[in-house]
Scaffold this motif. Structure first.
Motif, short mmCIF file in Angstrom:
data_model
loop_
_atom_site.label_atom_id
_atom_site.label_comp_id
_atom_site.label_asym_id
_atom_site.label_seq_id
_atom_site.Cartn_x
_atom_site.Cartn_y
_atom_site.Cartn_z
N VAL A 244 -22.63 35.77 16.92
CA VAL A 244 -23.66 35.11 17.00
C VAL A 244 -24.06 34.58 18.62
O VAL A 244 -23.07 34.52 19.33
N VAL A 245 -25.29 34.13 18.58
CA VAL A 245 -25.71 33.48 19.83
C VAL A 245 -26.09 32.07 19.69
O VAL A 245 -26.76 32.01 18.57
N ASP A 246 -25.69 31.34 20.50
CA ASP A 246 -25.87 29.84 20.74
C ASP A 246 -27.71 29.84 20.95
O ASP A 246 -27.91 30.20 21.98
N THR B 18 -21.04 33.59 21.15
CA THR B 18 -20.46 32.41 20.90
C THR B 18 -19.01 32.94 19.95
O THR B 18 -19.45 33.44 18.80
N CYS B 19 -18.18 33.10 20.46
CA CYS B 19 -16.98 33.24 19.56
C CYS B 19 -16.92 32.32 18.42
O CYS B 19 -17.10 31.16 18.47
N GLN C 62 -20.06 25.29 16.84
CA GLN C 62 -20.10 23.50 16.75
C GLN C 62 -21.04 23.62 15.13
O GLN C 62 -22.02 24.23 15.35
N PRO C 63 -20.70 22.60 14.45
CA PRO C 63 -21.30 22.39 13.27
C PRO C 63 -22.77 21.78 13.31
O PRO C 63 -23.49 22.11 12.28
N ALA D 283 -16.99 37.05 9.83
CA ALA D 283 -16.39 37.25 11.04
C ALA D 283 -17.07 36.42 12.04
O ALA D 283 -16.58 35.97 13.10
N SER D 284 -18.32 36.21 11.89
CA SER D 284 -19.18 35.39 12.75
C SER D 284 -18.73 33.79 13.00
O SER D 284 -19.04 33.07 13.95
N GLY D 285 -17.97 33.35 11.91
CA GLY D 285 -17.75 31.92 12.14
C GLY D 285 -18.78 30.90 11.40
O GLY D 285 -18.54 29.82 11.50
N VAL D 286 -19.84 31.55 11.02
CA VAL D 286 -20.81 30.89 10.27
C VAL D 286 -21.41 31.41 8.88
O VAL D 286 -20.85 32.45 8.72
#
Length: 418
Positions: A114-116, A136-137, A142-143, A324-327
Motif C-alpha cells: 500500500v501507499v500512504d 509503506t511496509c 498507522q491506524p 500481506a498489505s497490513g490493511v
C-alpha cells in the motif's frame, strides 16, 4: 434514443473501454481507439474530445497484450437532474485489457503493498511531474492513515504523467495540465468501468487533496462528481471515509437498484470484480462471496462442487495477497443492482467465466439501458485481434489463476464474447 445524464456518463465510461476485447501493440491499439471514439461520442450526445485519447502499454511493441490503460477527456453541455444544462468535462478511464499484466498484476492485482495516500498527494508539485508512489511496509501501517493499493497508485501515476499523443487533442499535455487549464466549464465528472471504476474515484480524490498542485483550481469541489462502475476497492477504510467526506453520496439514501446516483460505485451484485479486494467475511462486497456468487455451496462430488472448490482455492490466495498489505481493504460507498435472474450454478469453469463476463459487462449495459455496440463488433486496424476465452480470464481477480482449467475443458482458444 435520448440518454439521460447518468446514461451518457456511463456510456462514456464504456467508450473508454472499447479495447477490452482486443490485443495488439500500442500503436495499433491507439489507431483503433482514435478511429472509433469520435463515432461513439457522436452516438452518445453532444460531446467533443478535449484531451487525448491515450492508449498506454508498459511494453509498447508487445503484440501479446492489450492496453494497460486507456483514457480521454471530453466536453459537452449536459442536462442535470436540477433541470439546468451545464458545460461539463468528463474524464473517462478504460477497463482492464486482456494480456495486460500491468493492469491486474500491477494495478488491481498489486494489493500486497500500500501507499500512504496523504503523504503521496502532498508531494505533488505545482508544476512538473508528480513523484512515483512509494510503499509503506505492513509493519509501519498507522491506524488512522488512509492507504491505497500500490497498484491503484501506480495506475493514477500513469494517468497523470502520460501526455496526449501527437496528432490527438491537447497533444503534449498531461491530463492534469488539461484539467487545470479548463475555462468556462462548470462541472467535472470522473468515470470508468472495472479498472476505471477503481481509478476514477481515486484520481478525483488525488486531484482534490493535492493542494500544492491545485489542479482543481477552476472548480468548486461540489461541482466535481464521480460515477464509477464495477470498481474494485482502491484502498482501506480511512481512504473510503475520506472519499465520502470529500465527495458525499448523492442522494444520501438512494432507492434500491437506482442508477441515478453520484459518488457511489454502481455495481452488479452478481459481478465478481467489485467483490475485490475486501478480505473480511460477511461484507456485501467481499472476496469470499465470489465462489458462491452464482448459487449456494454445492456438494464437493458434483461438477458444480468441483468448480466451487477450484474458485475457493484461488480466492484464498487473493485473500492472502490482500492480507500481506497490513490493511483491511474496504470499498467506497456502493449502489447495487441485480439484472435478471441469478444464473444456474456452473458445472464447468468455462461456464463460471461466461457468467462472470456477462455480469461484468452486458448486465451494466442492460441495467442502464445503454445502446452501445459490442466491443466484438468493432473493426480494429491491422495488428489488433480479439482475445480468446483463456486470455479473457486474465482480466479477472481469482479467475486469472484458473486458466489451465479452460485448457482441460478445451475452451482456451474460444473467442471471447461480450
Amino acid at each position: 434514443m435520448t440518454l439521460d445524464t447518468y446514461q451518457q456518463v456511463a456510456s462514456l465510461a464504456m467508450a473508454a473501454s472499447k479495447l477490452t476485447l482486443y490485443v495488439g501493440n500500442e500503436k495499433s491499439l491507439q489507431c483503433t481507439f482514435e478511429k472509433h471514439l469520435p463515432k461513439a461520442l457522436k452516438a452518445i450526445g453532444d460531446w467533443t474530445l478535449s484531451w487525448g485519447p491515450r492508449v498506454w502499454k508498459l511494453h509498447p511493441d508487445a503484440m501479446l497484450g492489450g492496453p494497460d490503460n486507456t483514457w480521454f477527456a471530453t466536453t459537452g453541455h449536459l442536462k442535470f437532474p436540477d433541470g439546468q444544462t451545464y458545460p461539463t468535462c468528463v474524464v473517462a478511464i478504460g477497463a482492464t485489457a486482456l494480456w495486460s499484466k500491468e493492469d491486474w498484476e500491477n494495478e488491481d492485482f498489486d494489493v500486497k503493498h500500500v501507499v500512504d495516500f496523504e503523504q503521496w498527494t502532498s508531494q505533488w508539485p505545482s508544476s512538473g511531474e508528480i513523484p512515483f508512489p512509494t510503499d509503506t511496509c505492513a509493519a509501519k501501517i498507522q491506524p488512522k492513515t488512509p492507504y491505497i493499493a500500490r497498484g491503484t497508485a501506480k495506475g493514477v501515476y500513469q494517468l497523470m504523467t502520460q501526455k496526449a499523443p501527437e496528432g490527438t487533442v491537447a497533444a503534449g499535455k498531461t491530463l492534469g495540465e488539461h484539467i487545470a487549464s479548463l475555462q468556462g466549464v462548470k462541472k467535472l465528472i470522473f468515470t470508468g468501468h472495472s479498472l476505471g471504476g477503481a481509478l476514477s474515484p481515486t484520481l478525483a480524490l488525488c486531484m482534490a487533496k493535492a493542494h500544492n498542485a491545485n489542479i482543481l483550481r477552476n472548480f468548486d469541489i461540489s461541482d466535481v462528481l464521480t460515477y464509477p462502475l464495477a470498481g474494485a476497492s482502491p484502498g482501506e477504510e480511512n481512504f473510503a471515509k475520506q472519499f465520502q467526506e470529500t465527495f458525499p453520496p448523492i442522494p444520501t439514501y438512494p432507492t434500491s437498484g437506482e442508477y441515478q446516483v453520484w459518488n457511489y460505485d454502481l455495481y452488479n451484485a452478481l459481478d465478481i470484480v467489485p467483490q475485490a479486494w475486501c478480505q473480511q467475511a460477511g461484507q456485501p462486497r467481499d472476496l469470499l462471496n465470489i465462489p458462491g456468487i452464482y448459487g449456494n455451496h454445492p456438494a464437493k462430488w458434483s461438477l458444480q462442487g468441483r468448480v466451487y472448490e477450484s474458485v475457493m482455492g484461488k480466492v484464498q490466495k487473493e485473500v492472502h495477497n490482500a492480507n500481506a498489505s497490513g490493511v483491511v481493504y474496504r470499498p467506497i460507498n456502493g449502489q447495487s443492482f441485480k439484472e435478471g435472474k441469478t444464473p444456474a450454478i456452473p458445472q464447468l469453469f468455462s461456464g463460471f467465466l461466461l457468467h462472470a463476463l456477462r455480469q461484468h459487462i452486458r448486465a451494466y449495459v442492460d441495467h442502464l439501458k445503454l445502446n452501445l455496440p459490442k466491443a466484438s463488433e468493432l473493426d480494429p486496424v491491422e495488428g489488433v485481434r480479439v482475445k480468446t476465452l483463456k486470455e479473457r480470464a486474465r482480466d479477472f481477480p481469482v479467475l486469472r489463476y484458473l486458466q489451465d482449467e479452460l485448457v482441460k475443458e478445451g475452451q482456451d482458444q474460444t473467442p471471447a464474447p461480450f
